[in-house]
Each structure stands twice: as structure tokens, then as C-alpha cells.
Design an enzyme around this catalytic site. Structure first.
Site, PDB file in Angstrom:
ATOM      1  CG  ASP A   1      -2.269   0.694   0.924  1.00 52.39           C
ATOM      2  OD1 ASP A   1      -2.234   1.906   0.641  1.00 52.39           O
ATOM      3  OD2 ASP A   1      -3.339   0.066   1.004  1.00 52.39           O
TER       4      ASP A   1
ATOM      5  CG  HIS B   1      -0.815   1.428  -3.324  1.00 52.99           C
ATOM      6  ND1 HIS B   1      -2.068   1.155  -2.839  1.00 52.99           N
ATOM      7  CD2 HIS B   1      -0.392   0.281  -3.936  1.00 52.99           C
ATOM      8  CE1 HIS B   1      -2.403  -0.107  -3.133  1.00 52.99           C
ATOM      9  NE2 HIS B   1      -1.396  -0.647  -3.791  1.00 52.99           N
TER      10      HIS B   1
END
Length: 462
Positions: free
Chosen positions: A258, A281
Site C-alpha cells: 500500500d 502505492h
């Protein structure tokens, strides 16, 4: 000198595009404001490669978890030994809580509460490992594993590992399998309601969900910390900052499933320096505004970063229907390699299994500077400013941008976003000064204006 050349450049804008003179000087003032804010990196705490309690003329009280019955074999439950050692160390001035090297300690969800006596040092040289079975997790602590709160002036250091044993948690996530229920999972390490805390040299890996959260705290320094989890591990943010001020992240290497770093509401004066991010991310502000909530983030600096293979680069993400603002953010000296969405403002963020309905209210985004950003993108839209029609993004500044796509051209997308660029900007960002609400500018640039900017503007310092 910088102001002279900037005034000269913006003077060209007046001549070439009829930009009002007062707008030019407003732009100069805004840039100077973005350049002026910073937080001290701090040199008031001495970290040492050798244990502080062995150094001459230093009086420390050693509190070894082994002395309180910890087995250190990775199998026996050492939770009570850690709590007993904590009680002793926390209540003793100038103490060192030692987790010895070469041993592995199984510890269940635990809250380590302060306030503590002065000059507490937490020396983690061994491995602390979490139970790996979600079904057996303590229901009283569903979202926390190692939680430290109400600390002041505490140092965490060492070459040890905090391992969340997260694989079974990931397998049960609804993001891995839509038939699974969506539920929260523990954060590996939390520092909450604390001040003047330093963390240096630790490795945090394989967290059940987020790896390291700093919440409701101030004056926190995170240095030489590594965070790692597989690229497909869901919701495993690296370092998450919420409701905190005056936080420094420096020389950190983060690769997760993430956001490498996520900064959410109530946070200000955040500085990130020399950051490696990937996989993951990207480096994110947000998400903000979920469920019509208010979110405020201000005064954020990222200086010197390398992002490789991330699904986003420098991202600001907000939900429709929120309120509040993101203001005064500076990204500079960032190199990217095969990054999707290198520069992204997304006011239509929707991380939900259900469709998000259109709403008019939004978190206001303004005074965002991107400077000295280069590298390669996987996305044709190398810069994307997708902003709310009712609360447009404004005062977006791009300077010395060079983003290329290996197998095609790049472009800039703007929706309800205004600002300007100076220096070389590739792809061109003329859509920031366009009167069109929605605009895409492909790889064409105004060479004359680019040549008017001197080379020394590229070399910027905090």
C-alpha cells in the site's frame, strides 16, 4: 538572485499571455511562502552504534527482558515478561529496556503505557514476532499489536526486527478475496499521544495491516527505518501519520502493498527527506474526507526521494463530500523509475466495493509545488490534476519537471485545476493556466519561455 529570475520569468508571462501584474506578485509571494516553511532535523539526541550502557561515564540501568522470564525462542509467549520489564524500565530513570540480539520473542497484542521516568532508551536488537493466527488474536486489541502511548523524550533504537507475521491476515482480506468480509487488522507498531520520540535503525516487516503509525503526537523523528512487506499484501501502509505535528522521516526505505507513506487529517509540519519507496502505492496525502468528514493537512515537505515500480508517485487523494483543506505542500528532488501516475491529485478517490455517488462538497487543495521531478512513467497522463468542479484546486506550481514514457508520449490532464509552471516542464502543463475547465495538454512546450529560466534554478536547497 532566485527572486530576480522569477520576477523576470513571470514578467514574460505578463507580456506573452496578458497575466495581470498583481497576479504575478501574488505568485511570487506564494512561491516564497512554500519555500520558507521547514522543520528542524534536530541534532539534540545522540545515537550510538555501541550500546549506550556500555560507554564510559554513562550511567544506565539495564532492564533485560530475559531477566523477567522471556524465553526468546519464538514459540513460548513472552508477553508477560515484556510487560514486567516495561513496568520496571518505565519507572526507573535512565533505564535501558533491552531486547537482546540473536533471539526471537513471541509477543501478543500489548499496550505499553507511559508516562515514564526520564531518559528511557528502548534497545531492540533481537526479533519481536506476532502470533500468526487471526482467529486467536486478543479481541480487546483488534487494531493494535505493539502500542506505545504517553511517552516523552523516549528513544527507540537498534538493528532488531518487528515482524507482524501477517500472511494469514492478508489471505483473509476482502481485497484478496471478495467473498471475505471486509474488516480491520492490527497495526504492528504505534506511537500514540507522545512527544519528543526518536526511532532509529529498526526494521518493521510483514505487518497484519499498517506497519508503523504515528498518531496524536508531536516532535517525532524516524531515522534509518526500513519497512517491508510483499507487493500484494493489502492495506500494509509503511509509515502512517495522523493528527500529528512536527514529524521528520529521514533515510527510510519502504516497500509494501500500500502507501509507502500516508499522511492524513490533523497533520502539519511533516518533513520527509531521503526516502526510498517501492513497491507500493507511492507517497500519499490522504485519503481525506471519507463519509463526509473534515480533513486538514498543511505544511508538508518531501525532499530527495526515489520511487521505483509504484502504482502512484506523489499523490493527494480525497473523497467526494468531504471538507477541510490540503495546503502548503512542497515536493522536490524526486526521481522515479517505471512509476504509474507520477504526479496525481485525485478528488474523486473511491476505495469502496460500492460505487461512490457524486457530491458537491470537497476538501480544498491549494498551494502545491512540484519541483525537480524526473524519471519514467507507466502512465500516459504523467501529471493528472482531477479536481472538484465546486472546489477547484488552485495555486498548483510545477517547475523543472521531466517525465518520459518508454513506449509513447506523455501528457498532462487538468480538471478544475489552476496554477502555473516555470523552467522546463515536460509534459507541458499549460492546462493549469487554461480557461477550459477540463483540458489535456500533450508533449508540447514553449521553448522560448523554458530557455528564459537560468540553469541555477534547478539547484535548490531547503
Amino acid at each position: 538572485m532566485f527572486k530576480f529570475f522569477l520576477v523576470s520569468f513571470l514578467g514574460l508571462l505578463i507580456a506573452a499571455h496578458g497575466v495581470a501584474e498583481n497576479r504575478v506578485y501574488d505568485d511570487i509571494a506564494m512561491i516564497e511562502e512554500l519555500e520558507s516553511f521547514d522543520i528542524e532535523e534536530g541534532n539534540d539526541v545522540e545515537f550510538s552504534e555501541s550500546p549506550l550502557w556500555t560507554r564510559e561515564h554513562v550511567s544506565k540501568i539495564l532492564v533485560n527482558v530475559d531477566a523477567f522470564g522471556a524465553a526468546g525462542d519464538g514459540v513460548a509467549d513472552d508477553t508477560q515478561a515484556f510487560l514486567s520489564a516495561w513496568d520496571k524500565a518505565c519507572s526507573t530513570p535512565k533505564s535501558v529496556l533491552l531486547v537482546p540480539q540473536g533471539r526471537s520473542y513471541l509477543v501478543n497484542a500489548t499496550r505499553f503505557k507511559g508516562p515514564c521516568a526520564d531518559k528511557l532508551l528502548i534497545q531492540i536488537d533481537g526479533t519481536i514476532v506476532a502470533p500468526d493466527e487471526p482467529k486467536n488474536w486478543d479481541p480487546k486489541n483488534p487494531r493494535n499489536w505493539l502500542d506505545f502511548s504517553k511517552l516523552k523524550g523516549v528513544l527507540f533504537q537498534g538493528g532488531g526486527i518487528i515482524d507482524g507475521s501477517g500472511s494469514k491476515w492478508w489471505a483473509s482480506s476482502c481485497k484478496r478475496n471478495k467473498s471475505n468480509p471486509c474488516r480491520g487488522a492490527p497495526t504492528a507498531l504505534t506511537i500514540d499521544s507522545s512527544s519528543s520520540v526518536w526511532v532509529k535503525g529498526l526494521t518493521i516487516q510483514n505487518s497484519q495491516q499498517m506497519h508503523f503509525t504515528i498518531s496524536r503526537s508531536q516532535s517525532v523523528r524516524i531515522i534509518d527505518v526500513q519497512v517491508s512487506a510483499p507487493e500484494d499484501s493489502p492495506n500494509t501502509d509503511g509509515i502512517h501519520i495522523t493528527d500529528s505535528t512536527n514529524v521528520l522521516l529521514q533515510n527510510c526505505k519502504i516497500g509494501t502493498g500500500d502507501d509507502c507513506i500516508s499522511i492524513v487529517s490533523g497533520s502539519s509540519n511533516i518533513k520527509m527527506k531521503t526516502i526510498y519507496c517501492g513497491p507500493g502505492h507511492g507517497i500519499s496525502i490522504g485519503s481525506l474526507g471519507k463519509d463526509n468528514s473534515s480533513g486538514i493537512v498543511t505544511k508538508v515537505v518531501l525532499d530527495s526521494a526515489f520511487l521505483r515500480g509504484t502504482t502512484n508517485g506523489l499523490r493527494i487523494k480525497t473523497w467526494q463530500g468531504g471538507s477541510g483543506f490540503v495546503r502548503a505542500v512542497r515536493y522536490q528532488n524526486v526521481r522515479m523509475e517505471d512509476v504509474a501516475n507520477p504526479i496525481l491529485i485525485d478528488q474523486f478517490y473511491c476505495d469502496s466495493p460500492n460505487e461512490c455517488k457524486n457530491q458537491t462538497s470537497a476538501v480544498q487543495i491549494s498551494q502545491i509545488m512540484y519541483r525537480n521531478i524526473s524519471g519514467t512513467t507507466k502512465s500516459a497522463k504523467a501529471m493528472k490534476f482531477a479536481c472538484s468542479d465546486s472546489f477547484p484546486c488552485n495555486n498548483i506550481v510545477v517547475s523543472n519537471i521531466n517525465l518520459e514514457k518508454k513506449d509513447g508520449t506523455v501528457e498532462t490532464y487538468c480538471n478544475s485545476a489552476t496554477g502555473f509552471g516555470y523552467g522546463t516542464v515536460h509534459p507541458a502543463a499549460d492546462c493549469l493556466s487554461s480557461s477550459d475547465k477540463e483540458c489535456i495538454i500533450n508533449n508540447t512546450e514553449n521553448e522560448e519561455l523554458a530557455e528564459a529560466i537560468p540553469e541555477d534554478l534547478v539547484h535548490t536547497e531547503l
